[in-house]
Design an enzyme around this catalytic site. Structure first.
Site, PDB file in Angstrom:
ATOM      1  N   GLU A   1       0.910  -1.172  -0.133  1.00  0.00           N
ATOM      2  CA  GLU A   1       0.118   0.226   0.151  1.00  0.00           C
ATOM      3  C   GLU A   1       0.916   1.381  -0.002  1.00  0.00           C
ATOM      4  O   GLU A   1       0.739   2.217   0.855  1.00  0.00           O
ATOM      5  CB  GLU A   1      -1.036   0.040   1.296  1.00  0.00           C
ATOM      6  CG  GLU A   1      -2.169  -1.070   1.106  1.00  0.00           C
ATOM      7  CD  GLU A   1      -3.228  -0.851   2.136  1.00  0.00           C
ATOM      8  OE1 GLU A   1      -3.455   0.351   2.612  1.00  0.00           O
ATOM      9  OE2 GLU A   1      -4.088  -1.462   2.002  1.00  0.00           O
TER      10      GLU A   1
ATOM     11  N   GLU B   1      -4.771  -8.542   1.302  1.00  0.00           N
ATOM     12  CA  GLU B   1      -5.538  -8.306   2.536  1.00  0.00           C
ATOM     13  C   GLU B   1      -7.073  -8.361   2.428  1.00  0.00           C
ATOM     14  O   GLU B   1      -7.389  -8.080   1.268  1.00  0.00           O
ATOM     15  CB  GLU B   1      -5.256  -6.998   3.108  1.00  0.00           C
ATOM     16  CG  GLU B   1      -3.715  -6.829   3.955  1.00  0.00           C
ATOM     17  CD  GLU B   1      -3.268  -5.371   4.205  1.00  0.00           C
ATOM     18  OE1 GLU B   1      -4.138  -4.556   4.649  1.00  0.00           O
ATOM     19  OE2 GLU B   1      -2.068  -5.062   4.085  1.00  0.00           O
TER      20      GLU B   1
HETATM   21  C1  GAL Z   1      -4.427  -1.614   5.352  1.00  0.00           C
HETATM   22  C2  GAL Z   1      -2.937  -1.717   5.757  1.00  0.00           C
HETATM   23  C3  GAL Z   1      -2.576  -2.573   6.947  1.00  0.00           C
HETATM   24  C4  GAL Z   1      -3.515  -2.079   8.043  1.00  0.00           C
HETATM   25  C5  GAL Z   1      -4.969  -2.046   7.775  1.00  0.00           C
HETATM   26  C6  GAL Z   1      -5.772  -1.679   8.922  1.00  0.00           C
HETATM   27  O1  GAL Z   1      -4.545  -0.497   4.508  1.00  0.00           O
HETATM   28  O2  GAL Z   1      -2.355  -2.312   4.704  1.00  0.00           O
HETATM   29  O3  GAL Z   1      -1.311  -2.467   7.315  1.00  0.00           O
HETATM   30  O4  GAL Z   1      -3.033  -0.629   8.499  1.00  0.00           O
HETATM   31  O5  GAL Z   1      -5.044  -1.236   6.518  1.00  0.00           O
HETATM   32  O6  GAL Z   1      -7.336  -1.541   8.414  1.00  0.00           O
END
Ligand code: GAL
Length: 949
Positions: free
Chosen positions: A441, A516
């Site tokens: 990200e 994720e």
């Molecule tokens: C994502 C990020 C993670 C964490 C997560 C929390 O955007 O890659 O490291 O921060 O959000 O929602």
């Protein structure tokens, strides 16, 4: 002429004696890899207050000016007797309290820019190096120090390592004192953060001393990879050697493949290899292995490559590399393949920290954590968002867990690429690793041309080091632009805002997966939202409309074979990012399991659809006193075909389970038993029930299993139970812990994201300096007339050089200063660690004599002070001494009288239960003996357990 001959003869005798004695004390050639985790001294320093930072970097010539000029606490002779003794791995962040002015992303631990008094840490340790090591190559290796560390050995500055996530190794061969003591000093500065999640502080991974022959295998100097054809593996075993001797060397290389039983199954060798002085080179041997046992998830079979370097039959280096034989491949339409079989990637993201111990995880905790993730059916682990400690990867290799190994920061400078290279070279032999991630990200670049370029460069660079793994990058936006147009294996972070089908259509050759997904927030064991108390119901609720729930996320991936699988955000809860809350929540709510590894209900959703094991789980608990007759949302997670629900034996109906789904009922609360019965092909195969419990009567402790061969660690689960021995799921009792035997408690936790209780109960040391230290000549050291006189016309101490001239004029001096003490209690121990400033000296504190005519002691004296002599606030010290004089003008005369140490012993360990549970981590001291843990709580019968270590 004659005399020359005699001289030559004598020289010859001398030389032959020298060779004879050399032969006797022959240096050890074989490598030693010595763990130097124990016996460190620690104190907090300061980012800009030089006094609090032990005057480091203040010398006229400091360590950056002249070699070997490490000053202040970096100087080998620095007196660190007041510092705390501890072992690493150590995380001083977790020891601190919480503060709302601290960093939200780092879990509000009081470190960092707003807390300069807790943002620099110093470590010192003395190691003895035997005289016989002279001639070997010796280096010191740190697996990870968070962060911005500077290391000195014997006052020699070795280097700075800004990254808190990369290991580093310094060659210290020429700086050592052979046959004596050697001092390592490390300064660590956490003023600036690297990530947006809890990162800890200090030497939080292992430290090693490596000794080798001048001709040796370089650190991480082997690379094993294999191809498989018709039941035969061709193992390519490379080794890089360095010849640090000043002359060329000839030697043989043998590469042996040893199976899990210790049997050599194949080998290959290269004879008469030559390596020029001060050069390094890689040598590769191809070794066929017939009928290899493959590394896979069910049977993570490991081989070991034994690399042996010999010269004239003598072994000069030996290096062991664990590896696995397996094939991996990604397919743009069909996903991921391990050993030719499609494997759906069922992953979780995880940060490094655990309850109680912060980021300083004993190795066993890695195994515990991986086993908890495996239990819920997970087969993959993403090291978000940084290179992990090597032991985490060992645990994944040994337990069968696929890994994305992730680089911290994207970029293409020499430093960026070098970090990526270090990561790949250190980790490339781990069979668990299936992909290198170049970043996560990077919002500033991920959707634009800069991102596309950087990703392309980093990807190409990574492939120059390892071609066997796919390169991924995790992106949250900018699909169709930037990184998503150049990366081989596209990592989607959260598909709710993206169309993966469209991207797949547009880039049909691109591999893809979910790096994720399933951003669901829950407090373990709580089933209603209370936004004021920062409590979130554990019903798989998505973070907000930009994210999917766990179930919806998984349904997206499970339905699309071109997607290789997904990684849930997150496996374990972690400190920091308490989304959607802020202070006083300090831990995230995202985990499938909490910070201790206690499962939230979501883990049974995963067990149902990520494993083949028949699963049935009912939620919530059935303790709803005060809600009699009111509707309760009941859920069942199961992979049964049908589930029937009963309240106090009365059926509430049978429902059919849809694949990757769950079942819901609304049940009006009546105390008793709620039971679910699971059916497969019409047959009852499983039941699960939740029961109303009574008030707790006793405490119970269970030692959790850790899948590791030898363990010096115990992880204990504590709950309270009612008279019928049912654990009370809503209990919040405070539990006190007492340990006896050769072990100590190293951390406690309960998985409550809002708990501000201490993670650790440790001794507290304040180091107090002497202020306004002044001097005045007196006639002799018994002359106490100046003990309480006014100091205004006195000189600051040691302004005048202690020359022989000075000695002729001044026979004795009185030194006076003051020091401040804060309040103490009965258990506080106050010690004066004195360093001789006279040939002979008497010491007075607040007018009371504590030492009479001590003679000079280079090692220093320690005085435990009777507190009746001391007062809260300003105290005075007077030292009456005969001067120590310089013999040579360059002699250094000690001008430092030493320090006071105020030691407050650790308070008793305790922790409240959260939703009925707490965790205690116990570590053996290494000595033999029985270890017992007692857990007590007010009004309840305590539990006592003998711990197996
Ligand atoms: C994502 C990020 C993670 C964490 C997560 C929390 O955007 O890659 O490291 O921060 O959000 O929602």
């Amino acid at each position: 002429m004659k005399s020359y001959k005699i001289l030559a003869f004598l020289l010859l005798i001398k030389l032959s004696q020298a060779t004879a004695s050399f032969a006797q004390d022959k240096i050890e050639l074989k490598r030693e890899h010595i763990l130097i985790d124990t016996g460190w001294r620690f104190a907090l320093g300061h980012p800009y207050d030089v006094k609090k930072d032990f005057y480091n970097g203040t010398g006229y010539f400091s360590y950056l000016a002249k070699t070997g000029y490490g000053d202040g606490a970096a100087a080998p002779g620095f007196d660190d007797r007041t510092w705390r003794k501890l072992n690493v791995p150590h995380d001083w962040a977790v020891e601190q309290g919480f503060d709302k002015n601290a960093s939200l992303s780092h879990g509000f631990k009081a470190i960092g820019r707003n807390f300069p008094d807790a943002s620099v840490g110093w470590y010192r340790k003395s190691i003895s190096i035997p005289a016989k090591d002279l001639g070997r190559k010796i280096s010191i290796a740190f697996d990870g120090v968070f962060r911005n560390s500077i290391v000195w050995v014997n006052g020699h500055y070795l280097g700075i390592e800004p990254s808190g996530y990369h290991g580093f190794e310094y060659d210290i061969t020429d700086y050592l004192n052979y046959g004596g003591e050697n001092v390592i000093a490390v300064r660590v500065d956490v003023t600036i953060e690297e990530g947006w999640f809890y990162e800890g502080a200090g030497i939080y991974r292992h430290v090693w001393l490596n000794k080798t022959a001048p001709l040796h295998i370089i650190p991480n100097g082997t690379f094993v990879r294999s191809t498989i054809n018709n039941n035969e593996a061709l193992v390519k075993a490379s080794v890089t050697l360095k010849n640090d001797a000043l002359e060329n060397d000839k030697f043989n290389i043998k590469q042996s493949i040893v199976d899990a039983k210790g049997k050599v199954v194949a080998s290959g060798s290269l004879q008469n290899i030559e390596l020029n002085a001060l050069t390094e080179k890689e040598f590769t041997i191809d070794i066929p292995v017939v009928k290899p046992q493959l590394w896979d998830l069910e049977n993570p079979y490991l081989y070991q490559l034994l690399t042996t370097i010999t010269k004239n039959e003598e072994v000069i280096d030996e290096y062991k590399t664990n590896f696995g034989i397996r094939t991996i491949r990604f397919d743009a339409d069909k996903g991921f393949f391990l050993n030719g079989k499609r494997v759906e990637v069922k992953g979780t993201n995880n940060h490094q920290d655990h309850a109680g111990v912060g980021v300083a995880l004993p190795d066993e905790v890695q195994y515990f954590r991986i086993s908890k993730l495996k239990e819920m059916g997970s087969n993959a682990y993403r090291c978000s968002h940084n290179p992990p400690t090597p032991e985490l990867l060992d645990a994944c290799d040994r337990l069968g867990m696929l890994v994305i190994d992730e680089n911290r920061l994207m970029g293409i400078t020499e430093q960026n690429l070098n970090y990526l290279k270090k990561l790949i070279i250190r980790d490339r032999n781990h069979p668990s690793i299936i992909s290198w991630s170049i970043g996560n990200e990077e919002w500033n670049i991920e959707g634009n041309i800069t991102g596309a370029r950087i990703a392309k460069t980093m990807q190409a660079f990574a492939k120059t080091i390892d071609t066997t793994r796919a390169i991924t990058a995790a992106i949250s936006g900018g699909i169709g632009n930037g990184i998503s147009t150049t990366i081989d294996l596209l990592g989607y972070n959260y598909v709710a805002t993206k169309n993966t089908d469209e991207q797949h259509k547009k880039y049909p050759a691109q591999f893809s997966w979910g790096t994720e997904e399933g951003s669901t927030v829950a407090s373990r064991g709580l089933y209603s939202n209370n936004m004021e108390k920062h409590e979130l119901a554990a019903y798989d609720t998505r973070q907000n409309e930009n994210f999917l729930s766990l179930e919806d996320g998984w349904k997206h991936y499970a339905a699309r074979p071109y997607l290789a699988g997904m990684f849930i955000w997150t496996g374990f809860d972690y400190r920091g990012e308490p989304t959607p809350f802020g202070w006083p929540s300090v831990v995230s709510y995202f985990g499938m399991v909490d910070l201790c590894g206690f499962p939230k209900d979501n883990t049974w959703y995963l067990k149902s659809w990520w494993t083949d094991k028949p699963t049935l789980h009912l939620l919530p608990h059935w303790n709803w006193k005060g809600s009699e007759g009111k509707p309760i949302e009941v859920k069942a997670y199961s992979n049964c075909d049908e589930v029937e629900l009963f309240l106090n034996k009365k059926s509430l109906g049978k429902k059919r389970m849809e694949p990757n789904g769950h079942l819901n009922w609304t049940v009006n609360y009546t105390p008793g038993t709620l039971e679910a019965v699971g059916f497969k092909n019409g047959k009852k195969i499983l039941t699960d029930e939740v029961k109303t419990t009574s008030n707790p009567t006793h405490v119970s402790i269970i030692q959790e299993a850790i899948p590791i061969e030898k363990s010096t660690l115990a992880i204990l689960k504590v709950d309270v139970r009612d008279a019928s021995n049912q654990a009370v799921p809503t209990a919040v009792n405070e539990i006190d812990f007492q340990i006896s035997g050769p072990a100590k408690i190293i951390g406690v936790g309960n998985g409550n994201p809002t708990s501000l209780e201490p993670d650790q109960f440790i001794e507290h040391i304040d180091v107090i300096q002497i202020n306004d230290f002044k001097e005045k000549p007196i006639s002799n050291i018994d002359d106490i007339t100046e003990l309480t006189t006014d100091l205004t016309d006195w000189d600051y101490a040691f302004k005048q050089e202690r020359t022989q001239e000075f000695g002729k004029k001044v026979k004795a001096l009185i030194y006076r200063g003051n020091f401040d003490l804060e309040d103490w209690n009965d258990a506080t121990k106050i010690t004066f660690f004195y360093k001789s400033i006279g040939k002979q000296q008497s010491i007075y504190i607040n007018g009371k004599k504590i030492a009479d005519k001590l003679t000079e002691n280079k090692k220093g004296n320690a005085f435990t002070l009777d507190k009746s002599v001391l007062k809260v606030g300003k105290n005075t010290i007077a030292i009456l001494a005969t001067p120590i004089l310089k013999v040579q003008s360059w002699d250094n005369i000690n001008a430092d009288p030493g320090l006071f140490q105020v030691l407050k012993p650790a308070a008793d360990w305790k922790r409240k239960l959260f939703s009925g549970l707490a965790q205690v981590i116990v570590q053996s001291t290494g000595e033999a003996g029985e270890v017992t843990l007692k857990a007590s709580s007010n009004g309840l019968k305590p539990a006592i357990i003998k711990i197996k270590l």
